[in-house]
Design a protein around this motif. Structure first.
Motif, PDB file in Angstrom:
ATOM      1  N   ILE A   1     -26.223 -24.876 -29.602  1.00  0.00           N
ATOM      2  CA  ILE A   1     -27.373 -25.041 -30.488  1.00  0.00           C
ATOM      3  C   ILE A   1     -26.919 -25.746 -31.751  1.00  0.00           C
ATOM      4  O   ILE A   1     -25.899 -25.378 -32.336  1.00  0.00           O
ATOM      5  CB  ILE A   1     -27.979 -23.668 -30.848  1.00  0.00           C
ATOM      6  CG1 ILE A   1     -28.510 -22.999 -29.587  1.00  0.00           C
ATOM      7  CG2 ILE A   1     -29.094 -23.814 -31.888  1.00  0.00           C
ATOM      8  CD1 ILE A   1     -28.952 -21.574 -29.800  1.00  0.00           C
TER       9      ILE A   1
ATOM     10  N   ALA B   1     -36.772 -25.630 -27.082  1.00  0.00           N
ATOM     11  CA  ALA B   1     -35.707 -25.401 -26.099  1.00  0.00           C
ATOM     12  C   ALA B   1     -34.842 -24.226 -26.525  1.00  0.00           C
ATOM     13  O   ALA B   1     -34.441 -23.397 -25.695  1.00  0.00           O
ATOM     14  CB  ALA B   1     -34.874 -26.665 -25.929  1.00  0.00           C
ATOM     15  N   VAL B   2     -34.559 -24.142 -27.840  1.00  0.00           N
ATOM     16  CA  VAL B   2     -33.749 -23.019 -28.330  1.00  0.00           C
ATOM     17  C   VAL B   2     -34.491 -21.701 -28.111  1.00  0.00           C
ATOM     18  O   VAL B   2     -33.924 -20.713 -27.655  1.00  0.00           O
ATOM     19  CB  VAL B   2     -33.393 -23.211 -29.820  1.00  0.00           C
ATOM     20  CG1 VAL B   2     -32.756 -21.961 -30.394  1.00  0.00           C
ATOM     21  CG2 VAL B   2     -32.461 -24.399 -29.990  1.00  0.00           C
TER      22      VAL B   2
ATOM     23  N   LEU C   1     -32.059 -26.431 -17.523  1.00  0.00           N
ATOM     24  CA  LEU C   1     -32.284 -26.528 -18.959  1.00  0.00           C
ATOM     25  C   LEU C   1     -32.714 -27.941 -19.370  1.00  0.00           C
ATOM     26  O   LEU C   1     -33.635 -28.116 -20.177  1.00  0.00           O
ATOM     27  CB  LEU C   1     -30.982 -26.122 -19.671  1.00  0.00           C
ATOM     28  CG  LEU C   1     -31.070 -25.419 -21.004  1.00  0.00           C
ATOM     29  CD1 LEU C   1     -32.106 -24.328 -21.028  1.00  0.00           C
ATOM     30  CD2 LEU C   1     -29.692 -24.838 -21.351  1.00  0.00           C
ATOM     31  N   ALA C   2     -32.063 -28.954 -18.807  1.00  0.00           N
ATOM     32  CA  ALA C   2     -32.378 -30.329 -19.191  1.00  0.00           C
ATOM     33  C   ALA C   2     -33.801 -30.683 -18.762  1.00  0.00           C
ATOM     34  O   ALA C   2     -34.568 -31.266 -19.530  1.00  0.00           O
ATOM     35  CB  ALA C   2     -31.378 -31.302 -18.559  1.00  0.00           C
TER      36      ALA C   2
ATOM     37  N   GLU D   1     -25.188 -25.914 -23.656  1.00  0.00           N
ATOM     38  CA  GLU D   1     -26.026 -24.847 -24.205  1.00  0.00           C
ATOM     39  C   GLU D   1     -25.742 -24.596 -25.682  1.00  0.00           C
ATOM     40  O   GLU D   1     -26.079 -23.557 -26.239  1.00  0.00           O
ATOM     41  CB  GLU D   1     -25.886 -23.539 -23.406  1.00  0.00           C
ATOM     42  CG  GLU D   1     -26.362 -23.699 -21.978  1.00  0.00           C
ATOM     43  CD  GLU D   1     -26.505 -22.387 -21.219  1.00  0.00           C
ATOM     44  OE1 GLU D   1     -26.739 -21.352 -21.859  1.00  0.00           O
ATOM     45  OE2 GLU D   1     -26.378 -22.418 -19.987  1.00  0.00           O
TER      46      GLU D   1
ATOM     47  N   ASN E   1     -29.534 -14.389 -32.626  1.00  0.00           N
ATOM     48  CA  ASN E   1     -30.296 -15.205 -31.693  1.00  0.00           C
ATOM     49  C   ASN E   1     -31.746 -14.993 -32.086  1.00  0.00           C
ATOM     50  O   ASN E   1     -32.099 -14.006 -32.727  1.00  0.00           O
ATOM     51  CB  ASN E   1     -29.915 -14.814 -30.252  1.00  0.00           C
ATOM     52  CG  ASN E   1     -31.057 -14.410 -29.380  1.00  0.00           C
ATOM     53  OD1 ASN E   1     -31.962 -13.685 -29.774  1.00  0.00           O
ATOM     54  ND2 ASN E   1     -31.025 -14.866 -28.150  1.00  0.00           N
TER      55      ASN E   1
ATOM     56  N   ILE F   1     -33.243 -28.834 -35.305  1.00  0.00           N
ATOM     57  CA  ILE F   1     -32.769 -27.849 -34.341  1.00  0.00           C
ATOM     58  C   ILE F   1     -32.760 -28.468 -32.956  1.00  0.00           C
ATOM     59  O   ILE F   1     -33.723 -29.118 -32.550  1.00  0.00           O
ATOM     60  CB  ILE F   1     -33.673 -26.594 -34.370  1.00  0.00           C
ATOM     61  CG1 ILE F   1     -33.568 -25.929 -35.741  1.00  0.00           C
ATOM     62  CG2 ILE F   1     -33.285 -25.625 -33.261  1.00  0.00           C
ATOM     63  CD1 ILE F   1     -34.549 -24.798 -35.949  1.00  0.00           C
ATOM     64  N   ASP F   2     -31.662 -28.271 -32.248  1.00  0.00           N
ATOM     65  CA  ASP F   2     -31.608 -28.831 -30.904  1.00  0.00           C
ATOM     66  C   ASP F   2     -30.707 -27.978 -30.024  1.00  0.00           C
ATOM     67  O   ASP F   2     -29.910 -27.173 -30.500  1.00  0.00           O
ATOM     68  CB  ASP F   2     -31.104 -30.277 -30.941  1.00  0.00           C
ATOM     69  CG  ASP F   2     -31.597 -31.053 -29.718  1.00  0.00           C
ATOM     70  OD1 ASP F   2     -32.304 -30.478 -28.872  1.00  0.00           O
ATOM     71  OD2 ASP F   2     -31.265 -32.251 -29.617  1.00  0.00           O
ATOM     72  N   LEU F   3     -30.883 -28.162 -28.729  1.00  0.00           N
ATOM     73  CA  LEU F   3     -30.096 -27.438 -27.741  1.00  0.00           C
ATOM     74  C   LEU F   3     -29.517 -28.476 -26.792  1.00  0.00           C
ATOM     75  O   LEU F   3     -30.255 -29.282 -26.225  1.00  0.00           O
ATOM     76  CB  LEU F   3     -31.002 -26.476 -26.965  1.00  0.00           C
ATOM     77  CG  LEU F   3     -30.362 -25.707 -25.819  1.00  0.00           C
ATOM     78  CD1 LEU F   3     -29.464 -24.609 -26.359  1.00  0.00           C
ATOM     79  CD2 LEU F   3     -31.429 -25.109 -24.919  1.00  0.00           C
ATOM     80  N   ASP F   4     -28.201 -28.455 -26.633  1.00  0.00           N
ATOM     81  CA  ASP F   4     -27.590 -29.340 -25.650  1.00  0.00           C
ATOM     82  C   ASP F   4     -27.752 -28.694 -24.281  1.00  0.00           C
ATOM     83  O   ASP F   4     -27.236 -27.604 -24.050  1.00  0.00           O
ATOM     84  CB  ASP F   4     -26.104 -29.531 -25.991  1.00  0.00           C
ATOM     85  CG  ASP F   4     -25.444 -30.521 -25.056  1.00  0.00           C
ATOM     86  OD1 ASP F   4     -25.642 -30.407 -23.828  1.00  0.00           O
ATOM     87  OD2 ASP F   4     -24.729 -31.411 -25.546  1.00  0.00           O
ATOM     88  N   PRO F   5     -28.477 -29.332 -23.364  1.00  0.00           N
ATOM     89  CA  PRO F   5     -28.768 -28.656 -22.090  1.00  0.00           C
ATOM     90  C   PRO F   5     -27.523 -28.459 -21.228  1.00  0.00           C
ATOM     91  O   PRO F   5     -27.538 -27.619 -20.333  1.00  0.00           O
ATOM     92  CB  PRO F   5     -29.753 -29.598 -21.390  1.00  0.00           C
ATOM     93  CG  PRO F   5     -30.042 -30.706 -22.313  1.00  0.00           C
ATOM     94  CD  PRO F   5     -29.074 -30.666 -23.441  1.00  0.00           C
TER      95      PRO F   5
ATOM     96  N   GLY G   1     -36.594 -29.605 -29.742  1.00  0.00           N
ATOM     97  CA  GLY G   1     -35.306 -28.900 -29.783  1.00  0.00           C
ATOM     98  C   GLY G   1     -35.501 -27.431 -30.095  1.00  0.00           C
ATOM     99  O   GLY G   1     -34.895 -26.560 -29.471  1.00  0.00           O
ATOM    100  N   ALA G   2     -36.375 -27.144 -31.060  1.00  0.00           N
ATOM    101  CA  ALA G   2     -36.633 -25.752 -31.423  1.00  0.00           C
ATOM    102  C   ALA G   2     -37.253 -24.994 -30.250  1.00  0.00           C
ATOM    103  O   ALA G   2     -36.922 -23.828 -29.999  1.00  0.00           O
ATOM    104  CB  ALA G   2     -37.542 -25.685 -32.641  1.00  0.00           C
TER     105      ALA G   2
ATOM    106  N   LYS H   1     -36.297 -28.927 -21.016  1.00  0.00           N
ATOM    107  CA  LYS H   1     -36.400 -29.544 -22.337  1.00  0.00           C
ATOM    108  C   LYS H   1     -37.229 -30.822 -22.275  1.00  0.00           C
ATOM    109  O   LYS H   1     -38.068 -31.069 -23.144  1.00  0.00           O
ATOM    110  CB  LYS H   1     -34.994 -29.832 -22.868  1.00  0.00           C
ATOM    111  CG  LYS H   1     -34.957 -30.150 -24.341  1.00  0.00           C
ATOM    112  CD  LYS H   1     -33.540 -30.337 -24.833  1.00  0.00           C
ATOM    113  CE  LYS H   1     -33.517 -31.239 -26.035  1.00  0.00           C
ATOM    114  NZ  LYS H   1     -32.149 -31.641 -26.402  1.00  0.00           N
TER     115      LYS H   1
END
Lengths: 717, 717
Positions: B713, A394-395, A361-362, B711, B221, B704-708, A391-392, A365
């Motif tokens: 959001i 990645a989501v 995932l990292a 996970e 989702n 908007i972001d995703l923590d890798p 970020g969007a 991104k």
């Protein structure tokens, strides 16, 4: 048998068809199997009699006790027990790695005893997942026959040695087809069902547009688990953001843009993290929105994208030829900012290539953020990070990154994940699917993955791009050929759809076969450039004669192929590929000296020349002025250490589709050079590449239908 | 307790927290509950002691024996047993309808004892499904928190009486928001958790474009189960087929077209079923491709679509304003056949409206085939059936037709299915989701479904279009209002995003409230036109004063609302809506005289006038010449018996968005009239409707972001 009786009493609805005596026999067999390091019994307590438990040798009793499941899925067990003669083996899952006990996994066949289906009905995906050693929490079902597999599996099995890594590639494609996908499936079926070796096939997800999503012998559904739809959504969000940003920058002052981009919320102004990252890239080390000078604010708010230099295209997963060249922005609301652009087919999106090459995932991104969408009027690259959209993206892509588990017609596991174009991208399924599969099969198992197009393209990119990204080392190349296709390379006549096949392809013709083997020889030699042993799989048709088959095999072996094996998987399923499976197993035992073809530090044009000369057999390359200028630009931007992804016709080793066999004495023209910075490669264009197919007069949808009562689909092959 | 002890011994890892004595107590309680007609014990055999079995009264023992599950999901049971104090009730599932025994289902609370969550973690979707009485084979999980529900459920429960059917509608919307979705969720939570009544919310799937797919208090989702992506794929396949067909017809002779459309395969020529259907519509009763006269063949192969009269648009689920007006077909390969067209947002597709109105797979397929995509040069409508694409569309949509089951934050069930536009379409969730839900909740249960926009639009279309399609009869309308929005209708100042709220909306102002209640009164009266009782739900904000709240309730009740109830669900969850739940239960007991507003046999313009006068309060309608011509054309084509779907601004009862309250003395202009023949309605255009939103300068994707790693959001609200 007394256990059986009590079992029967407790579960009056169930008719056991296997006796405990057979269970004991299986355990005794496992005792004698040196590949089995431990035993995990997945049975209800009532059948764990002392007779059963005592039949396990102490050596197989890892950690001082037999690992006995006390809370297994009794229902499924009961179902299997009553329904199948294959299940006992599947149920006596041979596993040492038990997550609940925190034991390190040891290399053992985790699913050699997978249930082989003889019917057309797929088994439930959670059953398959259990058979191959997945924990329930590692699975996300999508309906009953497909599931996404969580990447946490990689962490759980990180100490597990990888299995053998087999690439299926082909000779230069002809309209007659070679059957790489069916060889891939036939091979894993033979390895699993007949050699009892763990094996997983890794395939690309087919595009919905051209094929309506049907391929080989797999159970497909058109949307699968939605990965291509996710890519489309992410790709088009970037496109919408680009045009909207150009419009907003053109109609607003620096101050208005700044006030909107860094708004005051409840009296507070703050940069978002992605804005702070942009400031950092611009060399502005301030974090207080009030502290920027007007000049700094201007630099920050103005991406100043040159509409003529936007390289990002919209995508759609439909064969829509009218979108090949379009003008957008013609409504009054867009205030005259119309520009010409195009839609590509969804799988041509750089995001598809990123999905296929990401390591997690990292990494995904970061690659998404690095994507270059165009350049500013001053010539600076503008990225997805600059647009604030990473970020969007990645989501939108967070589920797509999990490979999809499916099954072959014989019930063996298949990962379907990513399907980038094989010309403007690298044409291979995902790094992550291969990695998951290599851990799952364990040291003695096999992962069979397929490369698009001929070996000169798909295999070369597999080695130089995909293996470089993954760090994985391939063990064997399976090179697929057919007598028919070789005849065409030997000078056989053209064929056209609908017309009867010329007699050259139906009658024995050893001369054409012998001449056409030049292409096979060349592709074998290309594989040997990388130091990997080659097994030739000759996909046999009814009309092939024994003399033709023998001739191909003889030439292949003389060229240095470890083996050349006729395959009959089309008519006989996995049984038809048993010889191939044995040959692959043998080749994987050989020492191999895998190496890349070129060093990344070489100048871009040298890397291109190396591929052209060593792989394609060109005398030299000819760079157009555009190509030359782009190479200089990319070098100046620091992109010169990326690998090369040639966009060349797949129909010839040269750039001339009509030249079959092994063309020589040509100079490869490089029309232009482009870059997918997020995916991480430079792609030189050799001729023009269509990135949007069209529909014929009678598209296959005329034959596709759904029975509303039975829900049966017809017309998809 | 001896059972408990033996259980503990057999499952050493499990600590039961509920004793058998509690199970017995629950059974005794069920014995005394007149609403419970039978008991289904879903427990492992070891806990089915004689003490447990004997505690069930003979009357509850349907079919002569207690229905005891002998092969239930023991694992989950063990998990629940150990993990929760709520589960025993869920586990003692109260069910008479047992598919395996073929018993007819009887009206009983199937899931009154649903597990109510107090945490932020959703429960597994299969647990929820079991709690609400779904069989495992009726569920298709998509990941862990959502699942599609198979339509076979309708067949299994066909004898089950429907529950109560509640529509949530609103006053005329203002920028201040009313909170229909949160009222809907609050109401089902209150009904389920606090009144212990089965209840299901049915919501529309939000578009990904405008909202990034987040709404109310649900776990969403972005891709959900892919329905909007399926619609996009189906819609755009039609679009590609249209342009490709125009191109192919323009470049080929009748004979060439005929040979390609009806090719010889292995020497045989055959019409496909969809081609036979076209011949039938053309009045050519031949089935042998060799038998057509040249004139018949010409009629058959030439759709002769007029490029200027193609009404079908491409769609995309992205806010991409640059696609509002585009020119397609500008590549050389399209030979000059460029034309101007547009992309709409995906939810504006007619296929979305069809999904929402279909009664099953067969009905959906017929509607898809009837879709009119344009007209021929001679003025004949051209349909998806004529293009030969219907079967492929049905295949693309076959999973989308199954409603998606999700849960509220409190763990109660929600169906999310379909989300057609509320202006050019009817703005209501699907008929199928409502029907499934009405069967699932049973006679004493509640289904709460939501209509888009104000009651004058969403509710009117719910009654006249959706209820007509479904045959369902609504029991109660919940009309949502806020003090703030009423103040704006009473003449309060405009508000703008970012600026502080004017003091009128923060301080008590009874005059504005009283004046604004005109809109509430009018909407109540509209509901009464259809003969359905109204409960007003006043969505209370912190700044509302008791006097303001009382005033609204008094006016509402004086206007004839059965009740008017202040709701505090926003601050208190389901508990904040308990009063509303009681009021709805009371209103549902009332006799209601549901009737449609107009007869389908009325002329088109009369139906339009009826809606304009009776619902909007217009003096009359004014048809433009285009509108007049279209009405004549549709009437001549036999489309005149379809219901009307007004495309009018939602910001006013009139066509003038700035006119708040209850405008009078206006004539409603009908600019144009269009038709969605597949969905089955005529839609008059009152002013211009945007079908493609745009992105602002700072789209929400900046946040908007995703923590890798986790996970998690962020930035989606």
């Amino acid at each position: 048998r007394e256990d059986l009786a009590s079992l029967h009493e407790q579960h009056p609805g169930i008719q056991p068809v296997l006796a405990i005596v057979q269970l004991v026999e299986e355990l005794l067999r496992l005792n004698g199997d040196p590949g089995v390091h431990g035993v995990f019994l997945h049975l209800p307590p009532s059948s764990l009699s002392s007779r059963v438990l005592n039949s396990i040798q102490p050596e197989k009793d890892v950690d001082g006790c037999v690992l006995v499941s006390f809370c297994g899925p009794c229902v499924e067990w009961a179902y299997w027990w009553s329904g199948s003669t294959q299940v006992m083996q599947a149920d006596v899952a041979v596993l040492v790695g038990d997550a609940h006990r925190g034991l390190p996994p040891i290399s053992i066949p985790a699913f050699a005893d997978i249930e082989i289906s003889r019917s057309q009905t797929p088994k439930a995906i959670d059953q398959l997942a259990q058979e191959i050693g997945l924990l329930p929490e590692e699975l996300e079902a999508y309906g009953r026959t497909k599931a996404k597999v969580r990447l946490s599996l990689l962490d759980r099995l990180k100490e597990q040695p990888d299995g053998k890594y087999v690439l299926v590639a082909g000779i230069t494609p002809t309209p007659l087809g070679e059957g790489k996908s069916t060889v891939t499936i036939g091979l894993v079926q033979a390895l699993s069902a007949h050699l009892k070796l763990n094996s997983v096939a890794c395939l690309r997800q087919p595009s919905q547009g051209p094929t309506f999503g049907v391929k080989g012998t797999l159970y497909f559904n058109l949307h699968l688990t939605g990965d291509i739809h996710a890519i489309t959504a992410a790709n088009n969000l970037v496109a919408a953001a680009i045009d909207a940003r150009i419009l907003h920058e053109s109609t607003q002052s620096d101050k208005a843009l700044y006030n909107r981009l860094v708004p005051s919320v409840n009296g507070m102004r703050r940069f978002s993290p992605i804005q702070l990252a942009r400031l950092h890239r611009l060399g502005i080390s301030k974090s207080d929105p009030g502290a920027l000078t007007p000049e700094e604010a201007k630099t920050f708010v103005r991406l100043d994208l040159d509409p003529e230099k936007v390289t990002w295209q919209r995508v759609i997963d439909t064969n829509d030829r009218f979108l090949r060249k379009i003008t957008v922005g013609q409504a009054n609301t867009e205030k005259g900012h119309s520009r010409q652009t195009q839609f590509d087919i969804a799988v041509a999106s750089e995001i598809m290539a990123i999905l296929a090459l990401s390591d997690g995932l990292a990494d995904m991104k970061q690659r998404l953020g690095r994507m270059v969408v165009g350049s500013s009027r001053s010539g600076q690259p503008v990225t997805a990070d600059d647009l604030g959209v990473t970020g969007a993206l990645a989501v939108l892509m967070k589920d797509a990154i999990k490979p999809t588990l499916m099954q072959t017609l014989e019930g063996t596991p298949v990962f379907v994940h990513a399907g980038p174009f094989a010309n403007i991208a690298h044409g291979n399924s995902s790094v992550l699917a291969d990695k998951l599969a290599l851990k799952l099969v364990g040291e003695d198992g096999y992962v069979v993955t397929e490369a698009g197009f001929g070996a000169d393209i798909g295999m070369e990119k597999f080695f130089n791009i995909k293996c470089r990204a993954s760090g994985l080392k391939p063990n064997v190349v399976v090179l697929v050929a057919t007598v028919r296709a070789l005849k065409m390379h030997g000078g056989g006549p053209n064929v056209s759809a609908g017309a009867p096949l010329p007699k050259e392809y139906i009658m024995e013709n050893l001369k054409l076969v012998a001449d056409g083997c030049s292409n096979l020889k060349k592709q074998i030699q290309i594989a040997h450039l990388f130091g990997v042993p080659v097994v030739v799989a000759l996909n046999v048709f009814q009309t092939d004669t024994q003399a033709e088959i023998d001739l191909v095999c003889r030439i292949a072996e003389k060229t240095g192929a470890t083996a050349a094996v006729p395959c009959h998987h089309w008519s006989r399923g996995g049984r038809g590929s048993v010889d191939l499976a044995h040959a692959v197993k043998e080749a994987a035992r050989q020492k191999n000296n895998f190496q890349f073809l070129y060093d990344l530090q070489m100048p871009i044009h040298e890397k291109i020349r190396t591929i052209a000369q060593k792989v394609y057999g060109a005398e030299d390359i000819d760079l157009s002025p555009e190509a030359q200028a782009k190479i200089e630009y990319y070098t100046q931007q620091g992109y010169n250490t990326l690998p090369i992804c040639m966009a060349k016709t797949h129909l010839s080793l040269s750039h001339m589709p009509e030249k079959k066999g092994v063309p020589t004495g040509f100079v490869l023209p490089i029309r232009d050079v482009r870059a997918s910075i997020g995916a991480g490669f430079i792609y030189p264009l050799v001729g023009s590449m269509s990135t949007m197919p069209g529909l014929p007069t009678r598209p296959c949808f005329y034959d596709i239908d759904l029975d509303p009562v039975t829900e049966e689909i017809t017309g998809l092959f």
